[in-house]
Design an enzyme around this catalytic site. Structure first.
Site, short mmCIF file in Angstrom:
data_model
loop_
_atom_site.label_atom_id
_atom_site.label_comp_id
_atom_site.label_asym_id
_atom_site.label_seq_id
_atom_site.Cartn_x
_atom_site.Cartn_y
_atom_site.Cartn_z
N ASP A 44 18.11 4.92 0.39
CA ASP A 44 18.07 6.15 1.18
C ASP A 44 17.62 7.31 0.30
O ASP A 44 18.28 7.62 -0.69
CB ASP A 44 19.46 6.45 1.77
CG ASP A 44 19.39 7.66 2.68
OD1 ASP A 44 18.99 7.50 3.84
OD2 ASP A 44 19.73 8.78 2.22
N TYR A 49 16.08 15.82 -2.36
CA TYR A 49 16.91 15.39 -3.49
C TYR A 49 16.18 15.58 -4.82
O TYR A 49 16.79 15.46 -5.89
CB TYR A 49 17.35 13.93 -3.34
CG TYR A 49 18.13 13.63 -2.07
CD1 TYR A 49 18.74 14.67 -1.35
CD2 TYR A 49 18.26 12.34 -1.58
CE1 TYR A 49 19.44 14.41 -0.18
CE2 TYR A 49 18.96 12.08 -0.41
CZ TYR A 49 19.54 13.11 0.29
OH TYR A 49 20.22 12.84 1.45
N LYS A 79 13.31 11.78 4.22
CA LYS A 79 13.68 12.84 5.17
C LYS A 79 12.78 14.06 5.03
O LYS A 79 12.43 14.45 3.91
CB LYS A 79 15.15 13.26 4.96
CG LYS A 79 16.11 12.08 4.88
CD LYS A 79 17.57 12.47 4.88
CE LYS A 79 18.44 11.27 4.57
NZ LYS A 79 18.56 10.97 3.12
N HIS A 112 15.84 16.09 8.43
CA HIS A 112 17.02 16.18 7.56
C HIS A 112 18.15 17.02 8.16
O HIS A 112 19.32 16.72 8.01
CB HIS A 112 16.59 16.74 6.20
CG HIS A 112 17.48 16.37 5.06
ND1 HIS A 112 17.02 16.17 3.78
CD2 HIS A 112 18.81 16.15 4.99
CE1 HIS A 112 18.03 15.85 2.99
NE2 HIS A 112 19.13 15.84 3.69
#
Ligand code: A2P
Length: 314
Positions: A44, A49, A79, A112
């Site tokens: 994931d 990130y 995302k 997201h």
């Protein structure tokens, strides 16, 4: 060692995946390699990130033509960040994640968050007073742009994250390609029973993020009790001869919720997928359900004394 859920597209989604939020650059490549070598077939990811390039380094070493794992045998999610909701920004954002991850397609691409931020390169655009700069792009328009990614073959499925029941219905009301997943915070102190029932009735799988209570979330105070130390969870773990993390992950698997525990520690990465060699009794599944406190740990921003002390993704 993987058990799968089936999405409304017919795709098989491994019920346990590796989470990569908070996995530091410099650590995440090794974590992904460890996970793949321990039998994980689900990673994931998210642009927000800030580590997709490094996740991609690991994928390049293990996945694809001439590598030990076939592309078809790994499920990779990414995302779309909040600054990329404008329909013109959706395809470039997706292509950036594909390039960073080194993949020809994503198995799943999620919106997201349900809210849009001002367009541009700044991940968390803010006003002088520190408040976030939102944009008025309707998430239905963002969704229609995501549907085109499916038609182009860039992604195999699309879905949502952090959407409530009403927002999910808004998408279902206009969609040509249905959302297959809604990824939300979910753990024994936030069981999401109603949202789970709502989504399940509409063919949407729930994915649990922060399944272990994210003890490494940047704003966690050292004194506050951790989910993994919850005495009732610890007692159950002892009874099954398993760890608290394994009991929590197994509970999600048994209620049909996909679970993406994050770790950068090889021993824990292994531990977290060793959940297919035992079964919790029906009563114990219900017992864990009863630990719910509607306790939400992750919100987009945390303000303290008028200062933004934490912002998701930045
Ligand atoms: P680390 O990455 O240092 O191994 P969540 O998935 O809920 O966000 O939780 C991630 C946090 O939980 C990280 O701090 C991670 O530590 C820790 N963690 C992951 N797996 C385990 C485990 N099996 N036992 C204890 N802590 C764990």
């Amino acid at each position: 060692s993987c058990t799968y859920g089936t999405l409304s597209t017919g795709q098989k989604m491994p019920l346990v995946g590796l989470g990569t939020w908070k996995s530091a650059p410099g650590e995440v490549k090794q974590a992904v390699l460890s996970a793949l070598d321990s039998g994980y077939r689900h990673i994931d990811c998210a642009a927000a990130y800030g580590n997709e390039q490094e996740v991609g380094e690991a994928l390049r070493e293990r996945v694809g033509p001439g590598k030990p794992i076939k592309r078809e045998h790994v499920f990779v999610t990414s995302k779309l960040w909040n600054t990329k909701h404008h329909p013109d920004d959706v395809e470039p954002a997706c292509r950036k994640s594909l390039a960073d991850l080194g993949l020809p397609f994503l198995d799943l691409y999620l919106m997201h968050w349900p809210m849009a931020f001002e367009r541009g390169k700044v991940a968390m655009p803010r006003n002088a007073d520190g408040t976030l700069r939102y944009a008025d792009t309707d998430y239905r328009d963002t969704w229609r742009a995501m549907e085109k990614l499916m038609d182009q073959g860039l992604v195999r499925a699309i879905g949502l994250a952090n959407f409530n029941a009403r927002q999910t219905n808004d998408i279902l009301g206009i969609s040509k390609h249905k959302p297959v997943v809604n990824q939300v915070e979910c753990h024994p102190h936030l069981t999401q029973k109603e949202l789970l029932t709502h989504c399940r009735a509409r063919g949407i799988m729930l994915t649990a993020y922060s399944p272990l209570g994210s003890p490494d979330r940047p704003w966690a105070s050292p004194e506050e009790p951790r989910l993994l130390d919850d005495p009732q969870i610890v007692a159950l773990a002892r009874r099954y001869g398993k760890t608290p993390a394994q009991v929590i992950i197994r509970w999600q698997v048994q209620r049909g919720v996909v679970c993406i525990p994050k770790s950068t520690t090889p021993s824990r990465i292994k531990e977290n997928i060793q959940v297919f060699d035992f079964t919790l009794s029906e009563e114990d599944v219900k017992l864990i359900e009863s630990f719910n406190r509607n306790e939400r740990l992750i919100v987009p921003t945390i303000e303290k004394d008028g200062q933004t002390i934490w912002r998701d993704g930045g």
